[in-house]
Design a protein around this motif. Structure first.
Motif, PDB file in Angstrom:
ATOM      1  N   TRP A 171      10.792 -42.258 100.426  1.00 24.94           N
ATOM      2  CA  TRP A 171      11.834 -42.947 101.195  1.00 24.94           C
ATOM      3  C   TRP A 171      12.613 -43.921 100.310  1.00 24.94           C
ATOM      4  O   TRP A 171      13.842 -44.019 100.422  1.00 24.94           O
ATOM      5  N   PHE A 172      11.910 -44.649  99.429  1.00 24.40           N
ATOM      6  CA  PHE A 172      12.613 -45.584  98.540  1.00 24.40           C
ATOM      7  C   PHE A 172      13.525 -44.825  97.565  1.00 24.40           C
ATOM      8  O   PHE A 172      14.643 -45.263  97.274  1.00 24.40           O
ATOM      9  N   LEU A 173      13.052 -43.665  97.076  1.00 24.89           N
ATOM     10  CA  LEU A 173      13.899 -42.854  96.189  1.00 24.89           C
ATOM     11  C   LEU A 173      15.123 -42.320  96.930  1.00 24.89           C
ATOM     12  O   LEU A 173      16.235 -42.316  96.376  1.00 24.89           O
ATOM     13  N   PHE A 174      14.932 -41.862  98.186  1.00 20.47           N
ATOM     14  CA  PHE A 174      16.076 -41.398  98.979  1.00 20.47           C
ATOM     15  C   PHE A 174      17.099 -42.520  99.141  1.00 20.47           C
ATOM     16  O   PHE A 174      18.316 -42.292  99.032  1.00 20.47           O
ATOM     17  N   ALA A 175      16.618 -43.747  99.401  1.00 21.75           N
ATOM     18  CA  ALA A 175      17.524 -44.891  99.564  1.00 21.75           C
ATOM     19  C   ALA A 175      18.284 -45.165  98.267  1.00 21.75           C
ATOM     20  O   ALA A 175      19.502 -45.391  98.282  1.00 21.75           O
ATOM     21  N   ALA A 176      17.580 -45.113  97.143  1.00 17.87           N
ATOM     22  CA  ALA A 176      18.227 -45.365  95.852  1.00 17.87           C
ATOM     23  C   ALA A 176      19.239 -44.270  95.531  1.00 17.87           C
ATOM     24  O   ALA A 176      20.365 -44.558  95.085  1.00 17.87           O
ATOM     25  N   ILE A 177      18.872 -43.018  95.789  1.00 18.18           N
ATOM     26  CA  ILE A 177      19.791 -41.902  95.505  1.00 18.18           C
ATOM     27  C   ILE A 177      21.028 -41.988  96.383  1.00 18.18           C
ATOM     28  O   ILE A 177      22.157 -41.794  95.911  1.00 18.18           O
ATOM     29  N   ALA A 178      20.845 -42.297  97.663  1.00 13.42           N
ATOM     30  CA  ALA A 178      21.996 -42.432  98.572  1.00 13.42           C
ATOM     31  C   ALA A 178      22.912 -43.546  98.107  1.00 13.42           C
ATOM     32  O   ALA A 178      24.148 -43.407  98.127  1.00 13.42           O
ATOM     33  N   THR A 179      22.338 -44.663  97.652  1.00 15.81           N
ATOM     34  CA  THR A 179      23.138 -45.790  97.165  1.00 15.81           C
ATOM     35  C   THR A 179      23.916 -45.403  95.918  1.00 15.81           C
ATOM     36  O   THR A 179      25.119 -45.689  95.795  1.00 15.81           O
ATOM     37  N   ILE A 180      23.256 -44.721  94.991  1.00 12.22           N
ATOM     38  CA  ILE A 180      23.924 -44.313  93.742  1.00 12.22           C
ATOM     39  C   ILE A 180      25.055 -43.331  94.026  1.00 12.22           C
ATOM     40  O   ILE A 180      26.167 -43.469  93.491  1.00 12.22           O
ATOM     41  N   ILE A 181      24.797 -42.351  94.876  1.00 12.67           N
ATOM     42  CA  ILE A 181      25.839 -41.375  95.211  1.00 12.67           C
ATOM     43  C   ILE A 181      27.027 -42.067  95.870  1.00 12.67           C
ATOM     44  O   ILE A 181      28.187 -41.798  95.544  1.00 12.67           O
ATOM     45  N   TYR A 182      26.744 -42.997  96.776  1.00 13.88           N
ATOM     46  CA  TYR A 182      27.823 -43.721  97.446  1.00 13.88           C
ATOM     47  C   TYR A 182      28.638 -44.530  96.436  1.00 13.88           C
ATOM     48  O   TYR A 182      29.879 -44.506  96.454  1.00 13.88           O
ATOM     49  N   LEU A 183      27.955 -45.256  95.549  1.00 13.21           N
ATOM     50  CA  LEU A 183      28.672 -46.075  94.561  1.00 13.21           C
ATOM     51  C   LEU A 183      29.520 -45.211  93.624  1.00 13.21           C
ATOM     52  O   LEU A 183      30.648 -45.577  93.275  1.00 13.21           O
ATOM     53  N   LEU A 184      28.995 -44.049  93.234  1.00 13.92           N
ATOM     54  CA  LEU A 184      29.780 -43.155  92.379  1.00 13.92           C
ATOM     55  C   LEU A 184      31.010 -42.624  93.123  1.00 13.92           C
ATOM     56  O   LEU A 184      32.101 -42.519  92.553  1.00 13.92           O
ATOM     57  N   ALA A 185      30.826 -42.297  94.415  1.00 13.52           N
ATOM     58  CA  ALA A 185      31.962 -41.808  95.208  1.00 13.52           C
ATOM     59  C   ALA A 185      33.023 -42.888  95.377  1.00 13.52           C
ATOM     60  O   ALA A 185      34.220 -42.615  95.253  1.00 13.52           O
ATOM     61  N   VAL A 186      32.582 -44.103  95.650  1.00 10.36           N
ATOM     62  CA  VAL A 186      33.536 -45.211  95.816  1.00 10.36           C
ATOM     63  C   VAL A 186      34.238 -45.502  94.506  1.00 10.36           C
ATOM     64  O   VAL A 186      35.454 -45.730  94.470  1.00 10.36           O
ATOM     65  N   ARG A 187      33.506 -45.478  93.411  1.00 10.15           N
ATOM     66  CA  ARG A 187      34.113 -45.738  92.101  1.00 10.15           C
ATOM     67  C   ARG A 187      35.190 -44.698  91.796  1.00 10.15           C
ATOM     68  O   ARG A 187      36.283 -45.012  91.339  1.00 10.15           O
ATOM     69  N   GLY A 188      34.881 -43.417  92.074  1.00 11.98           N
ATOM     70  CA  GLY A 188      35.868 -42.361  91.853  1.00 11.98           C
ATOM     71  C   GLY A 188      37.092 -42.540  92.730  1.00 11.98           C
ATOM     72  O   GLY A 188      38.229 -42.332  92.294  1.00 11.98           O
ATOM     73  N   ARG A 189      36.878 -42.955  93.964  1.00 13.05           N
ATOM     74  CA  ARG A 189      37.989 -43.169  94.889  1.00 13.05           C
ATOM     75  C   ARG A 189      38.875 -44.326  94.423  1.00 13.05           C
ATOM     76  O   ARG A 189      40.104 -44.233  94.468  1.00 13.05           O
ATOM     77  N   ILE A 190      38.239 -45.400  93.958  1.00 12.53           N
ATOM     78  CA  ILE A 190      39.019 -46.558  93.487  1.00 12.53           C
ATOM     79  C   ILE A 190      39.794 -46.183  92.235  1.00 12.53           C
ATOM     80  O   ILE A 190      40.965 -46.565  92.091  1.00 12.53           O
TER      81      ILE A 190
END
Length: 195
Positions: A171-190
């Motif tokens: 569960w902690f790994l899923f949370a970390a992976i979801a956070t990383i994917i989100y941050l990468l998506a937001v960074r690409g969008r910005i």
């Protein structure tokens, strides 16, 4: 940068990550509870035998205690995978025993065999150790095989699975992976917006 974050996706991802972290923390608590339960069951060795509980308490079954009952009649046989007393793989034979004329029954592990067979046993007095049973909450596991069956491996609290810590890590790994994917998506969008 905060102004550039997409509101709805940010809220959804934050909520999902919070739930995953909460599930990880809950699994860590369950791991401690299961370890305490295994330690508690490990202390019953050598205690006096108890009467067979006709209606076992599903929340607090008397696991790994010595007990006995009188199997008036075998009403059914089933087989499941299991290990012999000398740790060989094969089949354990579980009898459904009628205990009285009112229809009360109990599960009894009568022994082990390498191949499927119908044991030559119709009932009698049995004794053994109380072990978990998926359908009937508990079952009695004999120390010595009956009806031509070999001995089965003795039930042990150490056989109870305690994989909650592994689930917590997942569960902690899923949370970390979801956070990383989100941050990468937001960074690409910005970056696309700044071009």
């Amino acid at each position: 940068m905060i102004k550039r974050l997409p509101i709805i996706p940010t809220i959804l991802v934050a909520a999902c990550v919070a739930v995953m972290i909460a599930l990880g923390i809950w699994q860590m608590g369950r791991a401690e509870e299961k370890a305490a339960l295994i330690a508690q069951y490990s202390q019953v060795d050598g205690l006096e035998a108890i009467d067979w509980p006709i209606v076992p308490d599903a929340d607090n079954p008397p696991l790994y205690r010595a007990s006995a009952f009188d199997c008036l009649e075998v009403t059914d046989w089933r087989q499941t995978s299991g290990r012999s007393g000398d740790d060989a793989p094969g089949l354990v034979h579980v009898a459904t025993c009628r205990l009285d004329d009112a229809g009360k029954t109990a599960q009894f592990v009568a022994g082990w065999s390498k191949a499927p067979l119908t044991p030559d046993w119709v009932g009698g007095k049995v004794s053994g150790i109380i072990a978990p049973d998926g359908g009937a909450i508990i079952r009695l596991v004999t120390a010595k095989g009956v009806g031509g069956l070999s001995d089965v491996a003795a039930p042990s609290p150490e056989d109870l699975p305690n994989n909650h810590l592994a689930y917590a890590v997942q569960w902690f790994l899923f949370a970390a992976i979801a956070t990383i994917i989100y941050l990468l998506a937001v960074r690409g969008r910005i970056r696309r917006r700044l071009r």
